[in-house]
Design an enzyme around this catalytic site. Structure first.
Site, short mmCIF file in Angstrom:
data_model
loop_
_atom_site.label_atom_id
_atom_site.label_comp_id
_atom_site.label_asym_id
_atom_site.label_seq_id
_atom_site.Cartn_x
_atom_site.Cartn_y
_atom_site.Cartn_z
N ASP A 136 -6.70 -36.94 57.21
CA ASP A 136 -6.13 -38.27 56.98
C ASP A 136 -4.69 -38.31 57.48
O ASP A 136 -3.84 -37.59 56.96
CB ASP A 136 -6.18 -38.59 55.48
N TYR A 163 3.68 -40.40 59.20
CA TYR A 163 3.81 -39.01 58.76
C TYR A 163 4.48 -38.14 59.85
O TYR A 163 4.87 -37.01 59.59
CB TYR A 163 2.45 -38.39 58.39
N LYS A 177 -3.54 -44.70 60.65
CA LYS A 177 -3.28 -46.02 60.05
C LYS A 177 -2.42 -46.91 60.94
O LYS A 177 -1.62 -46.42 61.75
CB LYS A 177 -2.60 -45.84 58.70
N HIS A 218 -2.01 -49.74 56.93
CA HIS A 218 -1.33 -48.81 56.01
C HIS A 218 -0.87 -49.51 54.72
O HIS A 218 -1.06 -49.00 53.62
CB HIS A 218 -0.14 -48.14 56.71
N SER A 230 -2.14 -29.66 51.02
CA SER A 230 -1.66 -28.31 50.71
C SER A 230 -1.45 -27.55 52.00
O SER A 230 -2.22 -27.68 52.95
CB SER A 230 -2.65 -27.54 49.83
#
Ligand code: A2P
Length: 296
Positions: free
Chosen positions: A50, A55, A80, A113, A249
């Site tokens: 994703d 980002y 997005k 988004h 993570s």
């Protein structure tokens, strides 16, 4: 542990597309750890990644996914539409840009988004999304951070219903009415911040009331009962509510742990007790008042 992650068929996908029951979130993924983290996620069987231009790592994620050797049709790659690209032409151009940056010729999923109601353009953006879908650029059309009243506007004008809505949801911020509304409309819910998000709030929050979800005594007690960690309990809770969590993570042990949640089930009473931990603890932006255009 079964290596293949189970999938859920998307109700509103006329093509019968399925989505993995757990995805890998790349927001806030540390750049220096990104190659090894993506490789570890691939090795652990994650296939859904994703992303979002905001980002700042579409290029790097694209490189690693293409280098993974996993056939393209086995991956589920999503990104997005940025907040500043809601006008029709801008939305088409933004999707083309993401395809180029990721090095792909289609996206498995593309989402608006944020609704950005102050711009008043998300229905126009949706028309552009439908065009991209019809042109074969996107397999799954979605929204992200849309509340019920935003969704109703889309449903009033769309020819293709949203297939997913990505929302900040965890046991401290359950958004139950919104989740149930989406699910009743056939809109699959993906939950971001499934582990409770960062250790300190992204938005102003009274620090004395701030609790760390993974330290919650009830989650820890359930972890003890099932031989799982509190993180696995939080992720399993999302699965029990038919959501797709997308934990972030960069730690190989935790990447493994987070997908090892398909060999046990929570009891109804336990799910209800976890629901009751809700105190509307939103850490991300409120999409009604959010005005950040997030230009790179
Ligand atoms: P790390 O990348 O070092 O593992 P969320 O997905 O809710 O935003 O949560 C992400 C945060 O939770 C990150 O700080 C991540 O750190 C941490 N995290 C991810 N998986 C686990 C886990 N299984 N146990 C504890 N912390 C985790």
């Amino acid at each position: 542990m079964q290596n293949q992650i189970p999938v859920t068929k998307l109700t509103n996908s006329k093509d019968g597309v399925s989505i993995p029951q757990i995805g890998y979130g790349v927001a806030a993924l540390e750049k220096e750890l990104l190659p090894n983290s993506i490789a570890a996620a691939i090795m652990e069987g994650y296939r859904m990644f994703d992303n979002a231009p905001f980002y700042g790592n579409e290029t790097e994620v694209g490189v690693e996914l293409r280098a993974s050797g996993i056939p393209r049709d086995e991956l589920f790659i999503s990104t997005k539409l940025p907040n500043y690209c809601h006008a029709y032409k801008d939305a088409i151009a933004a999707c083309e840009r993401s395809l180029k940056t990721l090095g792909l010729d289609y996206l498995d999923m593309y989402m608006i988004h944020f609704p950005m109601p102050s711009l008043g353009l998300f229905c126009e953006a949706w028309s552009a999304m439908e065009k991209l879908y019809q042109d074969g650029k996107i397999r799954v059309l979605g929204i992200s951070n849309f509340k019920e009243h935003h969704i109703k506007k889309i449903l009033d004008m769309c020819t293709i219903k949203p297939m997913v809505n990505e929302l900040e949801i965890n046991p401290y911020h359950t958004q139950e009415p919104l989740r149930k509304y989406c699910q009743a409309e056939g809109i699959h819910v993906i939950n971001w911040f499934p582990l409770g998000g960062p250790m300190s709030p992204l938005v102003p929050y009274p620090v004395e009331h701030f609790k760390i979800l993974l330290d919650d005594p009830y989650l820890l007690a359930l972890g003890e009962k099932y031989g799982k960690t509190s993180a696995q309990i939080a992720l399993r809770w999302a699965i029990e509510h038919n959501m797709t969590p997308i934990p972030k993570s960069s730690n190989p042990g935790r990447i493994h742990q987070n997908r090892d949640i398909f060999d046990f089930k929570l009891e109804q009473e336990e799910i209800a007790k976890m629901d009751a931990l809700n105190h509307d603890r939103r850490l991300g932006p409120d999409s009604d008042t959010f005005t950040d255009l997030q230009k790179p």
